[in-house]
Write a protein that holds these residues in place. Structure first.
Motif, PDB file in Angstrom:
ATOM      1  N   UNK A 289      -6.281   7.905 -10.163  1.00  9.42           N
ATOM      2  CA  UNK A 289      -5.226   7.234 -10.933  1.00  9.42           C
ATOM      3  C   UNK A 289      -4.203   8.235 -11.444  1.00  9.42           C
ATOM      4  N   UNK A 290      -4.660   9.418 -11.835  1.00  7.63           N
ATOM      5  CA  UNK A 290      -3.725  10.451 -12.301  1.00  7.63           C
ATOM      6  C   UNK A 290      -2.775  10.881 -11.199  1.00  7.63           C
ATOM      7  N   UNK A 291      -3.299  11.079 -10.012  1.00  5.82           N
ATOM      8  CA  UNK A 291      -2.489  11.646  -8.935  1.00  5.82           C
ATOM      9  C   UNK A 291      -1.735  10.594  -8.134  1.00  5.82           C
TER      10      UNK A 291
ATOM     11  N   UNK B 228      -0.750  15.309 -20.464  1.00  4.43           N
ATOM     12  CA  UNK B 228      -1.968  16.106 -20.302  1.00  4.43           C
ATOM     13  C   UNK B 228      -2.080  17.162 -21.385  1.00  4.43           C
ATOM     14  N   UNK B 229      -0.989  17.887 -21.620  1.00  2.00           N
ATOM     15  CA  UNK B 229      -1.024  18.918 -22.661  1.00  2.00           C
ATOM     16  C   UNK B 229      -1.263  18.307 -24.032  1.00  2.00           C
ATOM     17  N   UNK B 230      -0.667  17.153 -24.277  1.00  2.00           N
ATOM     18  CA  UNK B 230      -0.808  16.512 -25.590  1.00  2.00           C
ATOM     19  C   UNK B 230      -2.255  16.177 -25.885  1.00  2.00           C
TER      20      UNK B 230
ATOM     21  N   UNK C 261      -8.463   9.247 -18.337  1.00  2.00           N
ATOM     22  CA  UNK C 261      -7.467   9.322 -17.272  1.00  2.00           C
ATOM     23  C   UNK C 261      -6.208  10.030 -17.775  1.00  2.00           C
ATOM     24  N   UNK C 262      -5.903   9.899 -19.027  1.00  2.00           N
ATOM     25  CA  UNK C 262      -4.743  10.439 -19.742  1.00  2.00           C
ATOM     26  C   UNK C 262      -3.495   9.618 -19.414  1.00  2.00           C
TER      27      UNK C 262
ATOM     28  N   UNK D 220      12.486   3.824 -16.194  1.00  2.00           N
ATOM     29  CA  UNK D 220      12.389   4.883 -15.181  1.00  2.00           C
ATOM     30  C   UNK D 220      10.971   4.981 -14.633  1.00  2.00           C
ATOM     31  N   UNK D 221       9.995   4.852 -15.520  1.00  2.00           N
ATOM     32  CA  UNK D 221       8.594   4.831 -15.095  1.00  2.00           C
ATOM     33  C   UNK D 221       7.763   4.157 -16.181  1.00  2.00           C
ATOM     34  N   UNK D 222       6.612   3.643 -15.780  1.00  2.00           N
ATOM     35  CA  UNK D 222       5.684   2.951 -16.685  1.00  2.00           C
ATOM     36  C   UNK D 222       4.314   3.573 -16.501  1.00  2.00           C
ATOM     37  N   UNK D 223       3.612   3.763 -17.631  1.00  2.00           N
ATOM     38  CA  UNK D 223       2.344   4.482 -17.601  1.00  2.00           C
ATOM     39  C   UNK D 223       1.281   3.727 -18.388  1.00  2.00           C
ATOM     40  N   UNK D 224       0.048   3.799 -17.891  1.00  2.00           N
ATOM     41  CA  UNK D 224      -1.117   3.346 -18.631  1.00  2.00           C
ATOM     42  C   UNK D 224      -1.832   4.596 -19.131  1.00  2.00           C
ATOM     43  N   UNK D 225      -1.872   4.753 -20.460  1.00  2.00           N
ATOM     44  CA  UNK D 225      -2.383   5.981 -21.072  1.00  2.00           C
ATOM     45  C   UNK D 225      -3.727   5.717 -21.731  1.00  2.00           C
ATOM     46  N   UNK D 226      -4.687   6.561 -21.430  1.00  2.00           N
ATOM     47  CA  UNK D 226      -6.032   6.410 -21.981  1.00  2.00           C
ATOM     48  C   UNK D 226      -6.685   7.776 -22.104  1.00  2.00           C
ATOM     49  N   UNK D 227      -7.815   7.816 -22.787  1.00  2.00           N
ATOM     50  CA  UNK D 227      -8.396   9.086 -23.208  1.00  2.00           C
ATOM     51  C   UNK D 227      -8.832   9.983 -22.059  1.00  2.00           C
TER      52      UNK D 227
END
Length: 296
Positions: free
Chosen positions: A131-133, A290-292, A260-261, A251-258
Protein backbone atom coordinates in the motif's frame (compact mmCIF):
# COMPACT_ATOMS: atom_id res chain seq x y z
CA UNK A 1 8.03 -17.06 10.80
CA UNK A 2 8.83 -14.55 13.56
CA UNK A 3 7.63 -15.44 17.03
CA UNK A 4 5.30 -12.80 18.47
CA UNK A 5 6.29 -10.91 21.60
CA UNK A 6 3.59 -10.89 24.29
CA UNK A 7 3.46 -9.01 27.59
CA UNK A 8 0.83 -8.89 30.29
CA UNK A 9 1.04 -5.34 31.60
CA UNK A 10 0.88 -6.54 35.21
CA UNK A 11 2.71 -9.90 35.01
CA UNK A 12 5.42 -9.27 32.44
CA UNK A 13 6.42 -11.33 29.44
CA UNK A 14 4.21 -14.30 28.54
CA UNK A 15 4.54 -17.35 26.33
CA UNK A 16 2.70 -16.42 23.11
CA UNK A 17 1.88 -20.10 22.55
CA UNK A 18 -0.16 -20.26 25.76
CA UNK A 19 -3.71 -18.87 26.08
CA UNK A 20 -3.97 -15.54 27.88
CA UNK A 21 -7.71 -14.77 27.55
CA UNK A 22 -10.57 -16.71 29.13
CA UNK A 23 -13.42 -17.93 26.96
CA UNK A 24 -15.82 -15.58 28.77
CA UNK A 25 -13.59 -12.51 28.40
CA UNK A 26 -15.84 -9.62 27.52
CA UNK A 27 -13.69 -8.85 24.48
CA UNK A 28 -14.67 -12.26 23.11
CA UNK A 29 -18.36 -12.34 23.98
CA UNK A 30 -19.15 -8.61 23.70
CA UNK A 31 -16.26 -6.82 21.97
CA UNK A 32 -16.05 -4.82 25.19
CA UNK A 33 -12.64 -3.21 25.18
CA UNK A 34 -10.26 -0.87 23.37
CA UNK A 35 -7.03 -1.22 21.45
CA UNK A 36 -4.27 0.76 19.78
CA UNK A 37 -1.94 -0.26 16.96
CA UNK A 38 1.55 1.23 16.64
CA UNK A 39 4.49 0.84 14.30
CA UNK A 40 7.70 -0.50 15.83
CA UNK A 41 10.83 0.73 14.08
CA UNK A 42 14.42 0.74 15.30
CA UNK A 43 13.37 -0.77 18.59
CA UNK A 44 10.82 1.84 19.60
CA UNK A 45 7.07 2.25 19.42
CA UNK A 46 6.47 5.19 17.08
CA UNK A 47 4.13 8.05 18.02
CA UNK A 48 3.49 6.39 21.39
CA UNK A 49 2.46 9.48 23.41
CA UNK A 50 -0.45 10.25 21.07
CA UNK A 51 -1.59 6.63 21.06
CA UNK A 52 -1.45 6.40 24.83
CA UNK A 53 -3.39 9.65 25.20
CA UNK A 54 -6.13 8.32 22.91
CA UNK A 55 -6.01 5.00 24.76
CA UNK A 56 -6.70 6.67 28.10
CA UNK A 57 -9.46 8.77 26.56
CA UNK A 58 -11.10 5.70 25.07
CA UNK A 59 -10.99 3.90 28.41
CA UNK A 60 -12.75 6.84 30.04
CA UNK A 61 -15.44 6.91 27.35
CA UNK A 62 -16.09 3.21 27.96
CA UNK A 63 -16.03 3.44 31.77
CA UNK A 64 -13.07 1.08 31.94
CA UNK A 65 -10.73 1.41 34.93
CA UNK A 66 -8.21 4.15 34.16
CA UNK A 67 -5.13 2.46 32.64
CA UNK A 68 -1.83 3.23 34.34
CA UNK A 69 0.18 5.16 31.77
CA UNK A 70 3.57 4.31 33.32
CA UNK A 71 2.77 0.58 33.24
CA UNK A 72 1.44 0.57 29.68
CA UNK A 73 4.22 2.80 28.41
CA UNK A 74 6.90 0.62 30.01
CA UNK A 75 5.35 -2.57 28.66
CA UNK A 76 5.13 -1.13 25.14
CA UNK A 77 8.72 0.10 25.23
CA UNK A 78 10.01 -3.23 26.55
CA UNK A 79 8.03 -5.23 23.99
CA UNK A 80 9.26 -3.02 21.13
CA UNK A 81 12.88 -3.37 22.22
CA UNK A 82 12.53 -7.13 22.58
CA UNK A 83 11.01 -7.41 19.10
CA UNK A 84 13.87 -5.46 17.54
CA UNK A 85 16.51 -7.46 19.40
CA UNK A 86 15.02 -10.79 18.36
CA UNK A 87 14.13 -9.88 14.77
CA UNK A 88 17.16 -7.97 13.43
CA UNK A 89 15.46 -4.58 13.81
CA UNK A 90 12.64 -5.51 11.43
CA UNK A 91 9.53 -3.34 11.58
CA UNK A 92 6.87 -4.65 13.91
CA UNK A 93 3.17 -4.14 14.55
CA UNK A 94 2.47 -3.47 18.23
CA UNK A 95 -1.00 -3.70 19.75
CA UNK A 96 -2.26 -2.55 23.11
CA UNK A 97 -5.39 -4.53 24.09
CA UNK A 98 -7.44 -3.60 27.13
CA UNK A 99 -10.72 -5.33 27.98
CA UNK A 100 -13.10 -5.40 30.92
CA UNK A 101 -11.98 -8.96 31.64
CA UNK A 102 -14.19 -11.94 32.46
CA UNK A 103 -17.96 -11.71 32.27
CA UNK A 104 -18.17 -13.61 35.56
CA UNK A 105 -16.01 -11.06 37.39
CA UNK A 106 -15.38 -7.90 35.33
CA UNK A 107 -12.87 -5.25 36.25
CA UNK A 108 -13.94 -2.16 38.14
CA UNK A 109 -12.33 0.97 39.51
CA UNK A 110 -11.96 -0.87 42.83
CA UNK A 111 -10.40 -3.94 41.22
CA UNK A 112 -8.68 -2.84 37.98
CA UNK A 113 -6.39 -5.87 37.77
CA UNK A 114 -9.35 -8.00 36.70
CA UNK A 115 -9.04 -6.28 33.33
CA UNK A 116 -7.24 -8.04 30.49
CA UNK A 117 -4.19 -5.89 29.70
CA UNK A 118 -1.95 -7.14 26.89
CA UNK A 119 0.82 -5.74 24.71
CA UNK A 120 1.84 -7.79 21.69
CA UNK A 121 4.23 -7.31 18.77
CA UNK A 122 4.24 -9.26 15.53
CA UNK A 123 5.47 -8.79 11.97
CA UNK A 124 4.11 -6.14 9.63
CA UNK A 125 2.23 -7.88 6.84
CA UNK A 126 3.20 -7.45 3.18
CA UNK A 127 -0.03 -5.59 2.43
CA UNK A 128 1.24 -2.52 4.32
CA UNK A 129 4.41 -2.31 2.24
CA UNK A 130 2.43 -2.75 -0.99
CA UNK A 131 0.00 0.00 0.00
CA UNK A 132 2.88 2.38 0.73
CA UNK A 133 4.57 1.81 -2.61
CA UNK A 134 1.68 1.02 -4.97
CA UNK A 135 -1.22 2.91 -3.39
CA UNK A 136 -4.75 1.57 -3.01
CA UNK A 137 -8.06 1.72 -4.80
CA UNK A 138 -10.99 2.72 -2.57
CA UNK A 139 -14.73 2.93 -2.84
CA UNK A 140 -17.06 5.38 -1.13
CA UNK A 141 -19.47 3.73 1.32
CA UNK A 142 -22.11 5.58 3.29
CA UNK A 143 -21.87 4.96 7.00
CA UNK A 144 -25.52 5.90 7.46
CA UNK A 145 -25.51 8.71 10.00
CA UNK A 146 -25.08 12.49 9.64
CA UNK A 147 -22.04 14.42 10.83
CA UNK A 148 -23.80 15.67 13.98
CA UNK A 149 -24.76 12.17 15.10
CA UNK A 150 -21.80 11.68 17.47
CA UNK A 151 -22.76 14.76 19.47
CA UNK A 152 -26.40 13.63 19.65
CA UNK A 153 -25.62 10.01 20.58
CA UNK A 154 -22.48 9.86 22.74
CA UNK A 155 -23.42 6.37 23.96
CA UNK A 156 -22.65 5.04 20.46
CA UNK A 157 -18.92 5.45 21.22
CA UNK A 158 -18.25 7.04 17.84
CA UNK A 159 -14.65 8.21 17.84
CA UNK A 160 -13.50 5.49 20.29
CA UNK A 161 -11.14 2.76 19.08
CA UNK A 162 -13.15 -0.16 20.44
CA UNK A 163 -12.62 -3.85 19.78
CA UNK A 164 -16.03 -3.95 18.03
CA UNK A 165 -14.64 -3.91 14.49
CA UNK A 166 -17.11 -6.27 12.81
CA UNK A 167 -18.77 -3.51 10.76
CA UNK A 168 -15.40 -2.19 9.57
CA UNK A 169 -14.26 -5.62 8.47
CA UNK A 170 -17.59 -6.19 6.71
CA UNK A 171 -17.08 -2.91 4.81
CA UNK A 172 -13.63 -4.05 3.65
CA UNK A 173 -15.01 -7.41 2.50
CA UNK A 174 -17.78 -5.61 0.62
CA UNK A 175 -15.18 -3.40 -1.06
CA UNK A 176 -13.05 -6.41 -2.01
CA UNK A 177 -16.02 -8.00 -3.82
CA UNK A 178 -16.13 -4.90 -6.02
CA UNK A 179 -12.39 -5.04 -6.68
CA UNK A 180 -11.36 -2.33 -4.21
CA UNK A 181 -8.62 -2.53 -1.61
CA UNK A 182 -10.04 -0.04 0.89
CA UNK A 183 -12.98 2.15 1.84
CA UNK A 184 -13.66 5.83 2.41
CA UNK A 185 -16.74 6.29 4.56
CA UNK A 186 -19.15 9.15 3.92
CA UNK A 187 -21.83 10.52 6.23
CA UNK A 188 -25.56 10.47 5.63
CA UNK A 189 -25.28 14.15 4.65
CA UNK A 190 -22.51 13.35 2.13
CA UNK A 191 -19.36 14.48 3.91
CA UNK A 192 -16.12 12.51 3.89
CA UNK A 193 -15.43 10.76 7.20
CA UNK A 194 -12.56 8.24 7.43
CA UNK A 195 -11.47 4.77 6.39
CA UNK A 196 -12.21 1.61 8.41
CA UNK A 197 -8.58 1.65 9.59
CA UNK A 198 -7.31 5.06 8.53
CA UNK A 199 -7.74 8.83 8.35
CA UNK A 200 -8.30 10.65 5.06
CA UNK A 201 -5.95 13.46 3.97
CA UNK A 202 -6.38 15.56 0.81
CA UNK A 203 -3.22 17.23 -0.50
CA UNK A 204 -3.11 20.30 -2.74
CA UNK A 205 0.39 21.63 -3.27
CA UNK A 206 1.71 22.11 0.26
CA UNK A 207 -1.75 22.30 1.80
CA UNK A 208 -3.20 19.40 3.80
CA UNK A 209 -6.86 18.92 4.73
CA UNK A 210 -8.59 16.26 6.80
CA UNK A 211 -12.14 15.97 8.18
CA UNK A 212 -12.70 17.35 11.70
CA UNK A 213 -13.21 14.89 14.54
CA UNK A 214 -16.51 16.63 15.32
CA UNK A 215 -17.93 14.93 12.22
CA UNK A 216 -17.91 11.65 14.13
CA UNK A 217 -14.55 10.06 13.43
CA UNK A 218 -11.65 8.66 15.40
CA UNK A 219 -9.03 11.28 16.33
CA UNK A 220 -6.18 10.31 14.02
CA UNK A 221 -2.84 9.94 15.80
CA UNK A 222 -1.01 9.60 12.48
CA UNK A 223 -2.66 12.70 11.02
CA UNK A 224 -1.79 14.64 14.18
CA UNK A 225 1.88 13.70 13.82
CA UNK A 226 1.90 14.51 10.11
CA UNK A 227 0.22 17.89 10.62
CA UNK A 228 2.65 18.86 13.37
CA UNK A 229 5.66 17.99 11.21
CA UNK A 230 4.10 19.65 8.15
CA UNK A 231 3.47 22.92 9.98
CA UNK A 232 7.06 22.93 11.25
CA UNK A 233 8.24 22.60 7.63
CA UNK A 234 6.03 25.35 6.24
CA UNK A 235 3.04 23.39 4.97
CA UNK A 236 -0.49 24.57 5.76
CA UNK A 237 -2.94 22.23 7.49
CA UNK A 238 -6.65 22.31 8.21
CA UNK A 239 -9.28 20.18 9.92
CA UNK A 240 -12.21 21.04 7.68
CA UNK A 241 -15.31 19.38 6.19
CA UNK A 242 -14.65 17.63 2.88
CA UNK A 243 -17.04 16.42 0.21
CA UNK A 244 -16.30 13.51 -2.14
CA UNK A 245 -15.80 16.03 -4.95
CA UNK A 246 -13.01 17.63 -2.88
CA UNK A 247 -11.17 14.32 -2.98
CA UNK A 248 -11.68 13.93 -6.71
CA UNK A 249 -10.29 17.44 -7.30
CA UNK A 250 -7.29 17.20 -4.94
CA UNK A 251 -3.73 16.80 -6.15
CA UNK A 252 -3.61 13.54 -4.20
CA UNK A 253 -5.61 11.69 -1.54
CA UNK A 254 -4.12 9.53 1.20
CA UNK A 255 -5.28 7.01 3.78
CA UNK A 256 -3.04 7.54 6.81
CA UNK A 257 -2.62 4.99 9.57
CA UNK A 258 -0.09 3.96 12.18
CA UNK A 259 1.62 1.04 10.47
CA UNK A 260 1.09 1.67 6.75
CA UNK A 261 1.67 5.40 7.49
CA UNK A 262 0.42 6.76 4.15
CA UNK A 263 -1.22 4.91 1.27
CA UNK A 264 -2.14 6.97 -1.76
CA UNK A 265 -5.67 6.49 -3.09
CA UNK A 266 -5.01 5.96 -6.78
CA UNK A 267 -8.65 5.24 -7.68
CA UNK A 268 -11.84 6.40 -5.94
CA UNK A 269 -14.85 4.47 -7.18
CA UNK A 270 -14.43 4.68 -10.97
CA UNK A 271 -12.26 7.83 -10.96
CA UNK A 272 -8.48 7.57 -11.45
CA UNK A 273 -6.94 10.15 -9.08
CA UNK A 274 -3.46 10.13 -10.59
CA UNK A 275 -2.28 13.06 -12.70
CA UNK A 276 0.51 13.24 -15.26
CA UNK A 277 3.75 14.27 -13.60
CA UNK A 278 2.42 14.15 -10.03
CA UNK A 279 4.81 11.46 -8.77
CA UNK A 280 7.40 13.86 -7.28
CA UNK A 281 4.76 15.75 -5.28
CA UNK A 282 3.27 12.49 -4.03
CA UNK A 283 6.73 11.29 -3.01
CA UNK A 284 7.27 14.50 -1.02
CA UNK A 285 4.13 13.92 1.00
CA UNK A 286 4.97 10.25 1.56
CA UNK A 287 8.42 11.25 2.84
CA UNK A 288 6.92 13.89 5.12
CA UNK A 289 4.43 11.39 6.54
CA UNK A 290 7.05 8.73 7.16
CA UNK A 291 9.39 11.10 8.96
CA UNK A 292 6.52 12.52 11.01
CA UNK A 293 5.43 9.14 12.36
CA UNK A 294 8.87 7.61 12.85
CA UNK A 295 10.20 10.66 14.68
CA UNK A 296 7.07 11.27 16.78
Amino acid sequence: MATPILFDVHRGRCDPEQPQIHADDLSVVRGDGIFETLLVRDGRACNAPRHLERFVGGAARMDLPEPSLPLWSAAASTAAAAWAAENDDADGLLRLVYTRGREAAPASADDPQRATSLVMVGPVGPAAARARTDGVSACLLERGYPTDFAARAPWQLIGVKTLSYAANMAALRHAAIGGFGDVVYTSGDDFVLEGPRSSVVAVDGRSLRTPPIESGILPGTTVAAIFERAEAEGWSTAYTPLRPDDLRAADSVWLCSSVTIAARVIRLDDVDLRRDGDAPAAARFADLASRAVVLA
